[in-house]
Design an enzyme around this catalytic site. Sequence first.
Site, PDB file in Angstrom:
ATOM      1  CG  HIS A 262      25.633 -21.579 -16.102  1.00  0.00           C
ATOM      2  ND1 HIS A 262      26.000 -22.801 -15.597  1.00  0.00           N
ATOM      3  CD2 HIS A 262      25.395 -21.791 -17.426  1.00  0.00           C
ATOM      4  CE1 HIS A 262      25.988 -23.703 -16.575  1.00  0.00           C
ATOM      5  NE2 HIS A 262      25.623 -23.112 -17.698  1.00  0.00           N
ATOM      6  CG  HIS A 301      23.325 -28.090  -8.941  1.00  0.00           C
ATOM      7  ND1 HIS A 301      22.476 -28.755  -9.783  1.00  0.00           N
ATOM      8  CD2 HIS A 301      24.401 -27.726  -9.672  1.00  0.00           C
ATOM      9  CE1 HIS A 301      23.030 -28.800 -10.985  1.00  0.00           C
ATOM     10  NE2 HIS A 301      24.192 -28.191 -10.952  1.00  0.00           N
ATOM     11  CG  ASP A 357      31.278 -23.349 -10.119  1.00  0.00           C
ATOM     12  OD1 ASP A 357      32.255 -23.742 -10.766  1.00  0.00           O
ATOM     13  OD2 ASP A 357      30.169 -23.113 -10.620  1.00  0.00           O
TER      14      ASP A 357
HETATM   15  N1  ACO Z   1      22.681 -19.337  -0.642  1.00  0.00           N
HETATM   16  C1  ACO Z   1      21.623 -19.068   0.149  1.00  0.00           C
HETATM   17  N2  ACO Z   1      20.357 -19.450  -0.106  1.00  0.00           N
HETATM   18  C2  ACO Z   1      20.167 -20.133  -1.236  1.00  0.00           C
HETATM   19  C3  ACO Z   1      21.216 -20.458  -2.110  1.00  0.00           C
HETATM   20  C4  ACO Z   1      22.513 -20.036  -1.775  1.00  0.00           C
HETATM   21  N3  ACO Z   1      23.551 -20.315  -2.559  1.00  0.00           N
HETATM   22  N4  ACO Z   1      20.729 -21.151  -3.158  1.00  0.00           N
HETATM   23  C5  ACO Z   1      19.410 -21.267  -2.950  1.00  0.00           C
HETATM   24  N5  ACO Z   1      19.067 -20.642  -1.774  1.00  0.00           N
HETATM   25  C6  ACO Z   1      17.755 -20.598  -1.153  1.00  0.00           C
HETATM   26  C7  ACO Z   1      16.836 -19.612  -1.878  1.00  0.00           C
HETATM   27  O1  ACO Z   1      16.911 -18.332  -1.290  1.00  0.00           O
HETATM   28  C8  ACO Z   1      15.499 -20.264  -1.674  1.00  0.00           C
HETATM   29  O2  ACO Z   1      15.092 -20.027  -0.349  1.00  0.00           O
HETATM   30  P1  ACO Z   1      13.518 -19.739  -0.028  1.00  0.00           P
HETATM   31  O3  ACO Z   1      12.825 -21.010  -0.394  1.00  0.00           O
HETATM   32  O4  ACO Z   1      13.486 -19.396   1.401  1.00  0.00           O
HETATM   33  O5  ACO Z   1      13.112 -18.593  -0.929  1.00  0.00           O
HETATM   34  C9  ACO Z   1      15.805 -21.761  -1.783  1.00  0.00           C
HETATM   35  O6  ACO Z   1      17.167 -21.887  -1.339  1.00  0.00           O
HETATM   36  C10 ACO Z   1      15.656 -22.321  -3.196  1.00  0.00           C
HETATM   37  O7  ACO Z   1      16.451 -21.516  -4.075  1.00  0.00           O
HETATM   38  P2  ACO Z   1      16.149 -21.331  -5.623  1.00  0.00           P
HETATM   39  O8  ACO Z   1      16.736 -20.019  -6.052  1.00  0.00           O
HETATM   40  O9  ACO Z   1      14.699 -21.574  -5.890  1.00  0.00           O
HETATM   41  O10 ACO Z   1      16.981 -22.534  -6.237  1.00  0.00           O
HETATM   42  P3  ACO Z   1      17.316 -22.692  -7.760  1.00  0.00           P
HETATM   43  O11 ACO Z   1      17.288 -24.143  -8.038  1.00  0.00           O
HETATM   44  O12 ACO Z   1      16.484 -21.802  -8.607  1.00  0.00           O
HETATM   45  O13 ACO Z   1      18.801 -22.130  -7.856  1.00  0.00           O
HETATM   46  C11 ACO Z   1      21.133 -21.984  -7.960  1.00  0.00           C
HETATM   47  C12 ACO Z   1      19.937 -22.910  -8.039  1.00  0.00           C
HETATM   48  C13 ACO Z   1      21.001 -20.865  -9.015  1.00  0.00           C
HETATM   49  C14 ACO Z   1      22.416 -22.770  -8.268  1.00  0.00           C
HETATM   50  C15 ACO Z   1      21.198 -21.363  -6.540  1.00  0.00           C
HETATM   51  O14 ACO Z   1      21.352 -22.383  -5.578  1.00  0.00           O
HETATM   52  C16 ACO Z   1      22.297 -20.328  -6.400  1.00  0.00           C
HETATM   53  O15 ACO Z   1      22.060 -19.144  -6.707  1.00  0.00           O
HETATM   54  N6  ACO Z   1      23.524 -20.738  -5.924  1.00  0.00           N
HETATM   55  C17 ACO Z   1      24.627 -19.833  -5.838  1.00  0.00           C
HETATM   56  C18 ACO Z   1      25.270 -19.657  -7.224  1.00  0.00           C
HETATM   57  C19 ACO Z   1      26.069 -20.876  -7.639  1.00  0.00           C
HETATM   58  O16 ACO Z   1      26.847 -21.436  -6.872  1.00  0.00           O
HETATM   59  N7  ACO Z   1      25.872 -21.271  -8.903  1.00  0.00           N
HETATM   60  C20 ACO Z   1      26.617 -22.399  -9.496  1.00  0.00           C
HETATM   61  C21 ACO Z   1      25.684 -23.504  -9.844  1.00  0.00           C
HETATM   62  S1  ACO Z   1      26.596 -24.888 -10.410  1.00  0.00           S
HETATM   63  C22 ACO Z   1      26.995 -24.492 -11.981  1.00  0.00           C
HETATM   64  O17 ACO Z   1      26.386 -23.728 -12.675  1.00  0.00           O
HETATM   65  C23 ACO Z   1      28.156 -25.190 -12.518  1.00  0.00           C
END
Ligand code: ACO
Length: 427
Positions: A262, A301, A357
């Site tokens: 987050h 996201h 971010d």
């Molecule tokens: N890098 C690589 N793969 C990713 C990423 C990423 N940043 N984010 C999601 N994926 C992939 C997952 O591995 C998953 O792949 P799969 O279907 O083959 O298993 C798919 O994309 C869906 O991912 P989820 O984890 O189900 O997506 P969710 O909506 O739960 O997560 C989140 C959202 C937490 C923001 C995620 O994209 C992430 O971890 N990003 C990196 C951290 C980040 O930048 N957070 C800031 C968010 S913005 C904020 O809070 C202000």
Amino acid sequence: MPDTITITDDRTGKSLTVPIERGTFPSSALRELDPSLFLYDPAFMSTASCASAITLVDGDNGILRYRGYPIEQLAESSSYLEVAYLLIHGELPSQEQYDRWVHDVTVHTYVHEKIKQFIDGFHYDAHPMGVLVGTVGALSTFYPEAKEIFDPDCRMKQVVRLIAKMPTLAAFAHRYSVGQPFVYPNNDLDYTTNFLSMMYQVVEPQYAENPVLARALDILFILHADHEQNCSTTAMRTIGSSQADPYSATAGAAAALYGPLHGGANEAVIHMLKRIGSVDQVPAFVEAVKRGEGRLMGFGHRVYKSYDPRARIVKATADRVFEITGSNPLLDIALELESVALNDDYFIGRKLYPNVDFYSGLIYQAMGFPMEMFTVLFAIPRTAGWLAHWLELLADNEQRIARPRQKYIGPDEREYVELPKRETGAS
Ligand code: ACO
């Protein structure tokens, strides 16, 4: 086509038709079919936990609006304090209301002297976010009247105090971590310049302000002010639903923001860029991410599935900041990473785009903020959003104490075995 949904319980053949309103239907309909039936929805992927009039996030179309105003217009023309007023009160202020609001916030920037004493109790290398969570929670003990959450005047006083004091607590947390004396607020300065002054004033009699950098920070504050039911805002509402005072609720929300998925993501982005090290290492890093060896931080996201509109504004802001500070050496790696990822089927297929971010950490770093302060820089402006949601929650007759249900998957009833008679089981 009727705006209704019909749910049939195939076990009993009973059926119920309920209205669909603004893309939601009341889940209580399920319990009308069977009182012991609940939705199983880990992480609230498909659950709207409240009705809210504050912020619209349309993830498919990359739209973000506060109280109906597009984020692009607010970032272009507004100030953070004006946006905070909008979030809290629901309307943009008149000049008179704005002047009063700025005055009220400005005269509440000082914190009790005792706060300095207990900051002194933290370990020398305490993370400023941990210090912020602790000190903002402790504010509730300085303002015991804050418990009077159903008194509108008292409530608004705490709102003003919290918005006013967060930059002071944040700057104190930083000064402590670098072993420098605390700098008191200078109420002749505007909100962001005052914060920068408390952060950076060292030897000169007064902080040498740079309006371009102060404006850049103000824009970042506007972009981070609210984002509807994210993890920390949900924490704020959950704690608020037990009728805790707003300082305790804000401490809980700030704790939720601390995590790397987050508010901690911008710090994680810089760590990632440093680990990559150089532009030529980008393809190998992206391949590793695709093999499941870590995530591309600052990408993806839960809601935005086309692009994050804040990311565009941050990128434009970065250009203006780098003109003053000189480019951040990690920028080239970030640009290459973005370009490789945006052309790669893995990221395209999963609708993963840069989020707010991805570039904000680079700006903060260019402005001289240590990485540990990045999440703190998120918490300061998000306080207005948390409080707007807290106020909305208190006025919402449909809300009760937050108390989700669970799907129990543990053992059925079993007999207690006396300790000496127990065998070592798998742990
Ligand atoms: N890098 C690589 N793969 C990713 C990423 C990423 N940043 N984010 C999601 N994926 C992939 C997952 O591995 C998953 O792949 P799969 O279907 O083959 O298993 C798919 O994309 C869906 O991912 P989820 O984890 O189900 O997506 P969710 O909506 O739960 O997560 C989140 C959202 C937490 C923001 C995620 O994209 C992430 O971890 N990003 C990196 C951290 C980040 O930048 N957070 C800031 C968010 S913005 C904020 O809070 C202000």
